[in-house]
Design a protein around this motif. Sequence first.
Motif, PDB file in Angstrom:
ATOM      1  N   ASP A  42       0.825  -1.207   0.000  1.00 19.68           N
ATOM      2  CA  ASP A  42       0.000   0.000   0.000  1.00 19.68           C
ATOM      3  C   ASP A  42       0.857   1.253   0.000  1.00 19.68           C
ATOM      4  OD1 ASP A  42      -2.556  -1.289   0.134  1.00 19.68           O
ATOM      5  OD2 ASP A  42      -2.164  -1.716   2.242  1.00 19.68           O
ATOM      6  N   ASP A  43       0.297   2.332  -0.537  1.00 22.91           N
ATOM      7  CA  ASP A  43       0.945   3.648  -0.547  1.00 22.91           C
ATOM      8  C   ASP A  43       2.380   3.564  -1.054  1.00 22.91           C
ATOM      9  OD1 ASP A  43      -1.386   4.775   0.516  1.00 22.91           O
ATOM     10  OD2 ASP A  43      -0.731   4.377   2.563  1.00 22.91           O
ATOM     11  N   VAL A  44       2.566   2.926  -2.187  1.00 28.32           N
ATOM     12  CA  VAL A  44       3.906   2.720  -2.754  1.00 28.32           C
ATOM     13  C   VAL A  44       4.422   4.033  -3.342  1.00 28.32           C
ATOM     14  CG1 VAL A  44       5.260   1.470  -4.472  1.00 28.32           C
ATOM     15  CG2 VAL A  44       3.403   0.307  -3.260  1.00 28.32           C
ATOM     16  N   LEU A  45       5.608   4.417  -2.899  1.00 35.24           N
ATOM     17  CA  LEU A  45       6.286   5.610  -3.384  1.00 35.24           C
ATOM     18  C   LEU A  45       7.693   5.213  -3.813  1.00 35.24           C
ATOM     19  CD1 LEU A  45       6.625   8.748  -3.663  1.00 35.24           C
ATOM     20  CD2 LEU A  45       7.447   8.712  -1.311  1.00 35.24           C
ATOM     21  N   GLU A  85      20.280   5.682 -22.966  1.00 38.02           N
ATOM     22  CA  GLU A  85      21.399   6.585 -22.710  1.00 38.02           C
ATOM     23  C   GLU A  85      21.842   6.561 -21.250  1.00 38.02           C
ATOM     24  OE1 GLU A  85      18.713   7.607 -24.540  1.00 38.02           O
ATOM     25  OE2 GLU A  85      19.685   7.756 -26.492  1.00 38.02           O
ATOM     26  N   VAL A  86      20.996   6.114 -20.322  1.00 39.22           N
ATOM     27  CA  VAL A  86      21.380   6.093 -18.900  1.00 39.22           C
ATOM     28  C   VAL A  86      21.757   4.694 -18.415  1.00 39.22           C
ATOM     29  CG1 VAL A  86      20.057   8.164 -18.336  1.00 39.22           C
ATOM     30  CG2 VAL A  86      19.005   5.917 -18.046  1.00 39.22           C
ATOM     31  N   PHE A  87      21.886   3.724 -19.306  1.00 38.49           N
ATOM     32  CA  PHE A  87      22.324   2.382 -18.903  1.00 38.49           C
ATOM     33  C   PHE A  87      23.738   2.409 -18.326  1.00 38.49           C
ATOM     34  CE2 PHE A  87      19.425   0.029 -22.142  1.00 38.49           C
ATOM     35  CZ  PHE A  87      18.316   0.437 -21.430  1.00 38.49           C
ATOM     36  N   SER A  88      24.547   3.377 -18.734  1.00 39.67           N
ATOM     37  CA  SER A  88      25.917   3.479 -18.223  1.00 39.67           C
ATOM     38  C   SER A  88      25.963   4.193 -16.870  1.00 39.67           C
ATOM     39  CB  SER A  88      26.801   4.213 -19.221  1.00 39.67           C
ATOM     40  OG  SER A  88      26.335   5.545 -19.393  1.00 39.67           O
ATOM     41  N   PHE A  89      24.824   4.654 -16.381  1.00 37.90           N
ATOM     42  CA  PHE A  89      24.728   5.315 -15.087  1.00 37.90           C
ATOM     43  C   PHE A  89      24.383   4.281 -14.016  1.00 37.90           C
ATOM     44  CE2 PHE A  89      23.703   9.996 -16.067  1.00 37.90           C
ATOM     45  CZ  PHE A  89      24.408   9.980 -17.242  1.00 37.90           C
ATOM     46  N   GLN A  90      24.650   4.640 -12.764  1.00 33.52           N
ATOM     47  CA  GLN A  90      24.122   3.866 -11.641  1.00 33.52           C
ATOM     48  C   GLN A  90      22.726   4.430 -11.377  1.00 33.52           C
ATOM     49  OE1 GLN A  90      26.372   2.843  -8.001  1.00 33.52           O
ATOM     50  NE2 GLN A  90      24.898   4.173  -6.976  1.00 33.52           N
ATOM     51  N   ASN A  91      21.703   3.613 -11.595  1.00 34.78           N
ATOM     52  CA  ASN A  91      20.327   4.059 -11.409  1.00 34.78           C
ATOM     53  C   ASN A  91      19.826   3.607 -10.044  1.00 34.78           C
ATOM     54  OD1 ASN A  91      19.337   5.311 -14.069  1.00 34.78           O
ATOM     55  ND2 ASN A  91      20.512   3.529 -14.702  1.00 34.78           N
ATOM     56  N   GLU A  92      19.349   4.564  -9.239  1.00 37.79           N
ATOM     57  CA  GLU A  92      18.900   4.295  -7.880  1.00 37.79           C
ATOM     58  C   GLU A  92      17.384   4.432  -7.791  1.00 37.79           C
ATOM     59  OE1 GLU A  92      20.902   7.021  -5.284  1.00 37.79           O
ATOM     60  OE2 GLU A  92      22.875   6.175  -5.709  1.00 37.79           O
ATOM     61  N   PHE A  93      16.788   3.536  -7.051  1.00 44.64           N
ATOM     62  CA  PHE A  93      15.347   3.559  -6.806  1.00 44.64           C
ATOM     63  C   PHE A  93      15.118   3.415  -5.303  1.00 44.64           C
ATOM     64  CE2 PHE A  93      15.997   1.955 -11.046  1.00 44.64           C
ATOM     65  CZ  PHE A  93      15.031   2.599 -11.801  1.00 44.64           C
ATOM     66  N   TRP A  94      14.636   4.462  -4.648  1.00 44.02           N
ATOM     67  CA  TRP A  94      14.264   4.397  -3.227  1.00 44.02           C
ATOM     68  C   TRP A  94      12.804   4.004  -3.177  1.00 44.02           C
ATOM     69  CZ3 TRP A  94      16.674   4.352   1.291  1.00 44.02           C
ATOM     70  CH2 TRP A  94      17.986   4.839   1.366  1.00 44.02           C
ATOM     71  N   LEU A  95      12.524   2.889  -2.553  1.00 45.00           N
ATOM     72  CA  LEU A  95      11.168   2.338  -2.479  1.00 45.00           C
ATOM     73  C   LEU A  95      10.660   2.433  -1.045  1.00 45.00           C
ATOM     74  CD1 LEU A  95       8.775   0.557  -3.497  1.00 45.00           C
ATOM     75  CD2 LEU A  95      10.201  -1.427  -2.939  1.00 45.00           C
ATOM     76  N   SER A  96       9.453   2.947  -0.877  1.00 45.20           N
ATOM     77  CA  SER A  96       8.780   2.966   0.423  1.00 45.20           C
ATOM     78  C   SER A  96       7.351   2.473   0.219  1.00 45.20           C
ATOM     79  CB  SER A  96       8.735   4.375   1.008  1.00 45.20           C
ATOM     80  OG  SER A  96      10.024   4.854   1.252  1.00 45.20           O
ATOM     81  N   TYR A  97       6.879   1.659   1.153  1.00 41.16           N
ATOM     82  CA  TYR A  97       5.504   1.160   1.081  1.00 41.16           C
ATOM     83  C   TYR A  97       5.067   0.677   2.462  1.00 41.16           C
ATOM     84  CZ  TYR A  97       7.799  -3.423   0.871  1.00 41.16           C
ATOM     85  OH  TYR A  97       8.569  -4.516   1.138  1.00 41.16           O
ATOM     86  N   TYR A  98       3.779   0.416   2.581  1.00 40.36           N
ATOM     87  CA  TYR A  98       3.207  -0.099   3.824  1.00 40.36           C
ATOM     88  C   TYR A  98       2.601  -1.481   3.583  1.00 40.36           C
ATOM     89  CZ  TYR A  98       3.424   4.551   5.926  1.00 40.36           C
ATOM     90  OH  TYR A  98       3.859   5.748   6.435  1.00 40.36           O
ATOM     91  N   ILE A  99       2.739  -2.349   4.577  1.00 41.01           N
ATOM     92  CA  ILE A  99       2.003  -3.611   4.640  1.00 41.01           C
ATOM     93  C   ILE A  99       1.348  -3.634   6.007  1.00 41.01           C
ATOM     94  CG2 ILE A  99       2.130  -6.131   4.735  1.00 41.01           C
ATOM     95  CD1 ILE A  99       4.412  -6.072   2.772  1.00 41.01           C
TER      96      ILE A  99
END
Length: 132
Positions: A42-45, A85-99
């Motif tokens: 729930d409430d995935v950001l 074009e951004v495959f050569s970058f380090q791609n970051e994903f901050w995930l927050s959610y509720y269970i």
Amino acid sequence: MKKDISFPEVTGVKIAIAKSTNNLGESEWHAYLINKNLIELDDVLIVSKGLEKTNGEGRKTSTLRHILGTVNAQSSAPIEAISPEVFSFQNEFWLSYYIVGELFDKKFIVAPFSEFELQDIEELGLKGVYAQ
């Protein structure tokens, strides 16, 4: 303060960048959230950004914020389109959610890769790379 908040371990959730083909036969790339849990999220950001160098120097992508709302149990949801074009970058994903009212938070990183290093993303039926 963040140090005073206990975050439970994130399990059963993955992020992947995968390649699909549109109806014109062209390649399209998207980041996906994969929920393998037997319960919905729930409430995935998700906050995403790309860095050319891990020390923060060099080029950077814009920081994007995505609200996915609820992600059903044992399903996936697209997060954003990704440009090769951004495959050569380090791609970051901050995930927050509720269970069930409990907050979960984790940073996923997709290391630089090339289109020739793809693996099967079983949950999506596509080729791509998983975030660590």
